[in-house]
Write an enzyme that holds these catalytic residues in place. Structure first.
Site, PDB file in Angstrom:
ATOM      1  N   LYS A  88       0.807  -1.235   0.000  1.00  0.00           N
ATOM      2  CA  LYS A  88       0.000   0.000   0.000  1.00  0.00           C
ATOM      3  C   LYS A  88       0.834   1.276   0.000  1.00  0.00           C
ATOM      4  O   LYS A  88       0.424   2.295  -0.552  1.00  0.00           O
ATOM      5  CB  LYS A  88      -0.931   0.003   1.216  1.00  0.00           C
ATOM      6  CG  LYS A  88      -1.979  -1.095   1.201  1.00  0.00           C
ATOM      7  CD  LYS A  88      -3.070  -0.791   0.211  1.00  0.00           C
ATOM      8  CE  LYS A  88      -4.176  -1.840   0.254  1.00  0.00           C
ATOM      9  NZ  LYS A  88      -5.117  -1.681  -0.877  1.00  0.00           N
ATOM     10  N   GLU A 110     -10.067   5.962   2.848  1.00  0.00           N
ATOM     11  CA  GLU A 110     -10.895   4.916   3.422  1.00  0.00           C
ATOM     12  C   GLU A 110      -9.980   3.766   3.779  1.00  0.00           C
ATOM     13  O   GLU A 110      -8.891   3.639   3.214  1.00  0.00           O
ATOM     14  CB  GLU A 110     -11.932   4.447   2.400  1.00  0.00           C
ATOM     15  CG  GLU A 110     -11.413   3.432   1.374  1.00  0.00           C
ATOM     16  CD  GLU A 110     -10.375   3.989   0.416  1.00  0.00           C
ATOM     17  OE1 GLU A 110     -10.310   5.221   0.260  1.00  0.00           O
ATOM     18  OE2 GLU A 110      -9.611   3.193  -0.180  1.00  0.00           O
ATOM     19  N   SER A 376       1.869  -9.736  -0.872  1.00  0.00           N
ATOM     20  CA  SER A 376       1.549  -8.303  -0.789  1.00  0.00           C
ATOM     21  C   SER A 376       1.701  -7.694   0.599  1.00  0.00           C
ATOM     22  O   SER A 376       1.903  -6.501   0.733  1.00  0.00           O
ATOM     23  CB  SER A 376       0.141  -8.067  -1.311  1.00  0.00           C
ATOM     24  OG  SER A 376      -0.783  -8.872  -0.601  1.00  0.00           O
TER      25      SER A 376
END
Lengths: 396, 266
Positions: A88, A110, A376
């Protein structure tokens, strides 16, 4: 080159937003186009990725996992080793730099699991920007530590009590804030979803994953992989690793969350079991009722618990550029335990879905074939969920 | 009567057009039916009937909650169309459906335009369908002589507002605030200046909405707008009402007060 001028990937994508936001989206598109052409912006982005986020992440040959499964050679792209523990951060640094360039001082985001919220709060702390994170009330309870983490980083976390109190409702509420404060506020979306230009921007910032993996595998093996496997919720880590390989002879496999099982209705497998519709500003596959109401979703991995998916994935599915399959909660948990024991790597429950599919696939392949899994994120955030599960099973 | 005819008629009568909003199926379809009669009988000129959606991202808490109440009963678009069809013979007031794009898209745009026209719906307001994405819908809606009312907001540049006014039919919906729906105590400071500016670029009627919650607000807008939308303030009365009789009585009284305020003073 996709998306086209209207922000479309084939029929998918577009800008289905309230009129208030339309001029802002045009401004954002223009600002991003300029930034992309600006060498200094690119350099600054890569500087932070390198010196702050810890890139490039290794492409690790998982020798013990390979032996254990007894088939194809398995490599892990170690996004779990980045600062904040997931891919991210690639996107939040990119977008926060863009926001700063546009003169916006207030960032909203969000978050579902809290990973994107943490990565946004981190980028905002790094660049001195105000940060407000919307998070479904249900998720604030499931991921209490991440709420605390965001607060430590100086962000305000607003629990969302509307609708199903999860990620989709957090997005609704963030969009409402954005509509209200559009002149001062930048909405930092965490996945390849939302109205154009977001799916394109997030893809571009995340495609560093695939670019590195390509180079690293060429160095290690002198050739491209046969398979790339990544989990898909909104689809940003998958798009990040798929995109640089989209024109190559590599099988791209996106793994969605089958939750309790596709036949049981409690899942988040949008591409495998959904139909075309419009949500959060874009046309894409959706989990919905025949009347077009958005359906509640379920996955043990909070980051996959979303009824939509990035429009470019919908396009890849239709054009067979990538293939999409699903993995249940139980299978993901098995993979979570296996990778922890065999490699000493505790994966995020989201990433465990990709590992679980590799466990099915690799034994069927020859030893000459190569599989890359996009790992990830790391699993520290999920220890609570898994701990509860283990306790329950031992009790039974 | 068509939307355009209503604006002309009100003009002749020296008043502005009152456009009340309610959510269909809130709290149930039977009460909605009674409310439609109540609104028509007490001075409502055009009804904006909300089609509930699970994720209404342009709406504030009041209308979000109304949508949730309606959806709890499993309300469908088909039932709303049936309701309009059912009352059409007795109600002359134009009815505009206000709803998000996905439920319309799932129903099928061509089928929707056909069924809506047949049921006696006059037009549509689709807040998440900007002009750039509306071509397909406009093709069908125009064929069936349905009006599509597009929104102009305080963030819309004038050059873009011109394009929107060209596509919009029935009236132009001017969004008073940069924000979501919901009753507000004060009208925005720049609203009247913005309305004056918009008046200069279009001859189509302008309806103003978002945040307008009292007869005083209506009165202040009468010199500058052709129509006035009141939504959340009515939905709040419905939310608080104990039973359909009480709801209809209170909404009826409120509509009367609002209608009184629409008169143009010389």
């Amino acid at each position: 080159m996709l998306p086209d001028k209207r922000g479309r990937f084939g029929i998918y994508g577009g800008k289905y937003v309230p009129e208030t936001l339309m001029p802002l989206l045009a401004e954002l598109e223009e600002a991003y186009k300029e930034a992309k052409r600006d060498k200094a912006f690119k350099e600054e982005f890569h500087y932070y990725l390198r010196q702050y986020a810890g890139r490039p992440t290794p492409l690790y040959f998982a020798e013990r996992l390979t032996k254990h499964l007894g088939g194809a050679k398995i490599y892990l792209k170690r996004e779990d080793l980045t600062h904040t523990g997931a891919h991210k951060i690639n996107n939040t640094i990119g977008q926060a730099l863009l926001a700063k360039r546009m003169g916006k001082k207030r960032i909203i985001a969000e978050t579902g699991a809290g990973q994107h919220g943490v990565a946004t709060a981190t980028a905002c702390a790094l660049l001195g920007l105000e940060c407000v994170v919307y998070m479904g009330e249900e998720d604030t309870k499931r991921q209490e530590m991440n709420v605390f983490r965001m607060k430590l980083l100086g962000a305000e976390v607003i629990p969302v009590k509307q609708g199903s109190c999860t990620l989709k409702d957090a997005i609704n509420e963030a969009i409402r804030d954005w509509v209200t404060n559009v002149c001062t506020t930048y909405y930092l979306i965490g996945s390849v979803v939302g109205p154009h230009p977001y799916p394109m921007m997030v893809r571009d910032f995340q495609s560093i994953i695939g670019q590195e993996a390509k180079k690293q595998l060429m160095q290690a093996e002198g050739r491209l992989p046969d398979y790339i496997i990544a989990c898909v919720g909104g689809g940003s880590n998958a798009m990040g690793i798929f995109y640089p390989f989209r024109n190559d002879k590599v099988k791209l496999i996106g793994v969605e969350a089958a939750g309790l099982g596709l036949d049981k209705g409690n899942h988040s497998a949008t591409l495998c079991a959904g139909s075309i519709g419009i949500l959060h500003g874009a046309m894409s596959y959706l989990l919905q009722t025949p009347d077009g109401q958005i359906q509640p979703t379920h996955s043990i991995a909070p980051g996959l618990d979303y009824p939509g998916v990035g429009p470019e994935h919908s396009y890849y599915k239709d054009k067979k550029i990538a293939f999409y399959t699903s993995i249940t909660d139980d299978e993901a948990l098995e993979a979570f335990h296996l990778l922890s024991k065999v490699e000493g790597i505790i994966p995020a429950l989201e990433s465990a879905h990709a590992v679980a599919y590799a466990m099915k696939l690799a034994p069927k392949l020859s030893k000459e074939e190569i599989v890359v899994i996009n790992l990830s994120g790391r699993g520290d955030k999920d220890l609570g969920i898994v701990f509860e599960r283990v306790k329950k099973e031992q009790g039974e | 009567m068509t939307i355009t005819q209503i604006f002309k008629k009100a003009q002749r009568q020296g008043r502005r057009v009152l456009i009340p909003f309610i959510t269909a199926g809130d709290p149930d379809l039977e009460t909605t039916k009674r409310l439609i009669f109540t609104i028509a009988q007490n001075g409502g000129d055009i009804l904006e009937l909300g089609v509930p959606f699970s994720d209404p991202l342009a709406d504030g808490p009041t209308i979000q909650a109304a949508s949730q109440r309606a959806l709890k009963n499993g309300l469908t678009l088909k039932e709303i169309l049936d309701l309009v069809k059912d009352i059409r013979a007795e109600i002359n007031m134009p009815i505009v459906l206000m709803g998000y794009y996905n439920p319309f898209f799932q129903y099928g745009l061509e089928r929707l335009a056909q069924d809506a026209a047949k049921a006696g719906v006059n037009g549509f307001i689709i807040p998440d369908l900007p002009i750039e994405e509306a071509e397909e819908w406009l093709k069908h809606s125009r064929k069936h002589k349905l009006d599509t009312i597009f929104l102009v907001t305080p963030t819309t540049p004038l050059s873009r507002a011109k394009k929107i006014t060209q596509k919009s039919s029935g009236f132009i919906y001017y969004v008073s605030v940069t924000g979501v729906t919901g009753a507000r105590k004060e009208l925005p400071k720049d609203l009247i200046a913005n309305l004056k500016q918009l008046k200069q670029i279009t001859r189509k009627p302008i309806g103003v909405g978002f945040g307008i919650s009292s007869p005083e607000h209506v009165q202040r807008l009468v010199p500058y707008a052709d129509g006035i939308v009141v939504g959340s303030a009515i939905v709040r009365i419905i939310e608080k009402g104990q039973n359909p009789d009480e709801i209809c009585a209170k909404v009826g009284k409120f509509i009367q007060d609002l209608a009184q305020a629409t008169k143009i003073k010389n």
